[in-house]
Design a protein around this motif. Structure first.
Motif, PDB file in Angstrom:
ATOM      1  N   TRP A  94       0.766  -0.644  -0.310  1.00  0.00           N
ATOM      2  CA  TRP A  94       0.061   0.210  -0.276  1.00  0.00           C
ATOM      3  C   TRP A  94       1.114   0.794  -0.217  1.00  0.00           C
ATOM      4  CZ3 TRP A  94      -0.424   4.272   3.227  1.00  0.00           C
ATOM      5  CH2 TRP A  94      -2.054   4.749   2.979  1.00  0.00           C
ATOM      6  N   ASN A 134       2.301   1.518  -3.267  1.00  0.00           N
ATOM      7  CA  ASN A 134       1.651   2.314  -4.145  1.00  0.00           C
ATOM      8  C   ASN A 134       1.475   3.477  -3.705  1.00  0.00           C
ATOM      9  OD1 ASN A 134      -0.664   1.972  -6.408  1.00  0.00           O
ATOM     10  ND2 ASN A 134      -2.080   2.003  -4.742  1.00  0.00           N
ATOM     11  N   SER A 179       4.558   5.857  -5.758  1.00  0.00           N
ATOM     12  CA  SER A 179       4.430   6.167  -6.811  1.00  0.00           C
ATOM     13  C   SER A 179       2.794   6.745  -7.388  1.00  0.00           C
ATOM     14  CB  SER A 179       4.904   4.589  -7.443  1.00  0.00           C
ATOM     15  OG  SER A 179       3.572   4.054  -7.167  1.00  0.00           O
ATOM     16  N   VAL A 180       2.275   6.614  -7.315  1.00  0.00           N
ATOM     17  CA  VAL A 180       0.441   7.193  -7.225  1.00  0.00           C
ATOM     18  C   VAL A 180       0.819   9.027  -7.709  1.00  0.00           C
ATOM     19  CG1 VAL A 180      -2.171   7.544  -7.541  1.00  0.00           C
ATOM     20  CG2 VAL A 180      -1.485   6.013  -6.823  1.00  0.00           C
ATOM     21  N   ASP A 227       8.456  -1.460 -12.242  1.00  0.00           N
ATOM     22  CA  ASP A 227       8.748  -0.011 -11.208  1.00  0.00           C
ATOM     23  C   ASP A 227       9.791   0.328 -11.522  1.00  0.00           C
ATOM     24  OD1 ASP A 227       6.942   0.625  -9.464  1.00  0.00           O
ATOM     25  OD2 ASP A 227       7.471  -1.166  -7.948  1.00  0.00           O
ATOM     26  N   GLN A 256      -0.294  -3.401 -12.742  1.00  0.00           N
ATOM     27  CA  GLN A 256      -1.056  -3.248 -12.392  1.00  0.00           C
ATOM     28  C   GLN A 256      -1.949  -4.190 -12.204  1.00  0.00           C
ATOM     29  OE1 GLN A 256      -4.575  -0.371 -13.387  1.00  0.00           O
ATOM     30  NE2 GLN A 256      -2.631   0.998 -13.440  1.00  0.00           N
ATOM     31  N   ARG A 285      -0.421  -6.930  -9.711  1.00  0.00           N
ATOM     32  CA  ARG A 285      -0.834  -6.439  -8.356  1.00  0.00           C
ATOM     33  C   ARG A 285      -2.470  -6.560  -8.073  1.00  0.00           C
ATOM     34  NH1 ARG A 285      -1.849   0.500  -7.999  1.00  0.00           N
ATOM     35  NH2 ARG A 285      -3.906  -0.785  -8.729  1.00  0.00           N
ATOM     36  N   VAL A 296      -6.617   0.881  -1.416  1.00  0.00           N
ATOM     37  CA  VAL A 296      -5.978   1.538  -2.680  1.00  0.00           C
ATOM     38  C   VAL A 296      -6.496   2.576  -3.637  1.00  0.00           C
ATOM     39  CG1 VAL A 296      -5.326   0.246  -4.865  1.00  0.00           C
ATOM     40  CG2 VAL A 296      -5.272  -1.215  -3.030  1.00  0.00           C
ATOM     41  N   SER A 320       8.575   2.565  -4.892  1.00  0.00           N
ATOM     42  CA  SER A 320       7.801   1.789  -4.919  1.00  0.00           C
ATOM     43  C   SER A 320       8.394   0.531  -5.035  1.00  0.00           C
ATOM     44  CB  SER A 320       6.658   2.100  -6.548  1.00  0.00           C
ATOM     45  OG  SER A 320       5.653   0.616  -6.455  1.00  0.00           O
ATOM     46  N   THR A 376       8.147  -3.309  -2.394  1.00  0.00           N
ATOM     47  CA  THR A 376       7.318  -4.724  -2.970  1.00  0.00           C
ATOM     48  C   THR A 376       8.551  -5.724  -2.790  1.00  0.00           C
ATOM     49  OG1 THR A 376       6.309  -3.252  -4.780  1.00  0.00           O
ATOM     50  CG2 THR A 376       7.256  -5.515  -5.032  1.00  0.00           C
TER      51      THR A 376
END
Length: 437
Positions: free
Chosen positions: A38, A41, A44-45, A104, A141, A144, A164, A202, A206
């Motif tokens: 989480w 993500n 990176s968002v 990534d 995605q 993920r 998310v 990210s 991960t």
């Protein structure tokens, strides 16, 4: 309408807490591996919204045309048709964690490559770079979306999807405002650098996660390539509910993609908010949506599926009506308020639809089912973005926004009528084809 429904039919937050149900905070605090993904993500968002604001500003600076923004959105959405669906096949056959780590790394390189497009002679590079970034992003995605749900309990699927989406909304707000400030103060170059760094962060988070369903169907005789893709299509067709959900998504997104393009014109051309004006709209959307979703998520968790399906229709109907209202004359503040109201109506749609899909998709099909749903959305968004960008230059947002709103409201109303008439059939889980586990 969404709020009327919640006030009448959904349990109160205090009632939920008394029954021992967990909220988003408890889910994140008590689940280390889910929290790590989480967080990765989330970072990176945030960087991604920096880039979204920067690309729009760069295109308007060098082209001055709304169709350029629409074409850029199409380059973000259309790869979902080709790479999103095949990403689902890969996610059901390869190690999902490895796919995300490779993604990534590639995305970090592509983010820096946008620096090469910052001139009139090289602005065309923004389109293939956007396409390539989106293609890698859709595969990422898919992996993920197939792996991350396995880190929570099945009854927490709504909370998973809400968590998310909340990080996307919050950092859409932060990234939108920060992106607007960065573009205004120091230009768009630093936004691309920030985005590249976010993908490396990210990657770090991960790499720390090892639990969960990292693979789908691992049998040697499992379908591969085109056969695996067809297997996913057959699985979707066997569920009337999942098929109807994909159809709803396709029609609804014909309006949604155009509304995002029209928002860019509202910010930059109509209300003259400057190069970073889109960041203000993104910020309002993120903040309003996050607040509503934080309140609604534990309530949605308690709802039976039949009532969740009603929420889907109300969400589409509400957002369509607010989008149509954006075409009315208003101040910049009024347009931002209406945009925020549309976000409040829309925000419950994602967690509910994802929970329905996950509830009807076993692990060996999860990547393909969710990716087909995503590809359906992105195809409609891409077509709508291109067409709306061209129409904006000819008609302007005041004439186009009511049409886009109708494209979102009408399928929502039709969904509610179909539910009332029992046309969607009994809800049942998508099952693997013969020979699968």
């Amino acid at each position: 309408m969404v709020f009327i429904f919640f006030s009448r039919y959904v349990p109160r937050v205090t009632d939920i807490e008394e029954r021992g149900a967990t909220g988003l905070g408890s889910l994140l605090a008590g689940n280390r591996d889910f929290r790590l993904l989480w967080l990765g993500n989330l970072v990176s968002v945030c960087g991604g919204w920096f880039t979204a604001v920067a690309v729009f500003a760069m295109l308007y600076e060098h082209t001055g045309a709304a169709v350029a923004a629409g074409a850029s959105l199409a380059m973000r959405y259309l790869p979902g048709i080709l790479f999103g669906t095949w990403g689902g096949v890969l996610a059901d056959r390869l190690d999902r964690r490895t796919i995300m780590l490779v993604g990534d790394g590639v995305l970090a390189v592509l983010a820096l490559a946008f620096l090469l497009a910052d001139s009139p002679g090289t602005i065309w590079l923004a389109y293939p770079l956007t396409f390539a970034s989106a293609a890698v992003g859709f595969v990422f995605q898919a992996a993920r979306n197939a792996w991350m749900p396995s880190l929570v309990r099945p009854e927490e699927s709504v909370l998973y999807a809400a968590a998310v989406q909340v990080n996307g909304l919050l950092f859409q707000a932060v990234g939108g405002l920060a992106g607007a400030a960065a573009v205004t103060l120091v230009g768009w170059r630093w936004a691309f650098v920030v985005n590249a760094v976010s993908f490396l962060v990210s990657f770090h988070f991960t790499a720390k996660v090892r639990r969960g369903d990292r693979r789908g169907d691992t049998r040697p005789q499992a379908a591969r390539g085109l056969r695996a893709f067809r297997e996913g299509l057959r699985a979707v067709r066997r569920s009337r509910l999942v098929s109807a959900l994909l159809l709803l998504e396709a029609v609804f997104c014909l309006g949604l993609g155009g509304s995002i393009t029209a928002m860019t014109a509202l910010a930059v051309q109509v209300h003259d908010l400057g190069d970073g004006g889109t960041g203000w709209f993104y910020a309002v959307q993120g903040l309003a949506g996050a607040v509503v979703l934080l309140v609604a998520a534990p309530r949605l968790k308690r709802l039976p599926e039949e009532r969740r399906l009603v929420v889907l229709g109300l969400s589409c109907l509400g957002e369509g009506l607010f989008t149509a209202a954006l075409g009315l004359p208003s101040s910049a503040l009024g347009a931002l308020a209406i945009w925020g109201a549309a976000a409040c109506a829309d925000v419950v749609y994602g967690p509910v639809s994802m929970a329905v899909l996950l509830g009807h998709s076993p692990n060996e099909l999860r990547g393909r089912v969710v990716s087909l749903w995503s590809a359906t959305a992105t195809a409609s968004l891409g077509v709508s973005a291109v067409v709306s960008g061209a129409l904006l230059d000819a008609l302007g947002p005041a004439a186009l926004l009511p049409v886009l709103g109708a494209c979102m409201a009408l399928p929502g109303a039709a969904w509610l009528v179909a539910l009332r008439a029992g046309l969607l059939g009994a809800t049942r889980r998508v099952r693997p084809a013969a020979g699968s586990r």
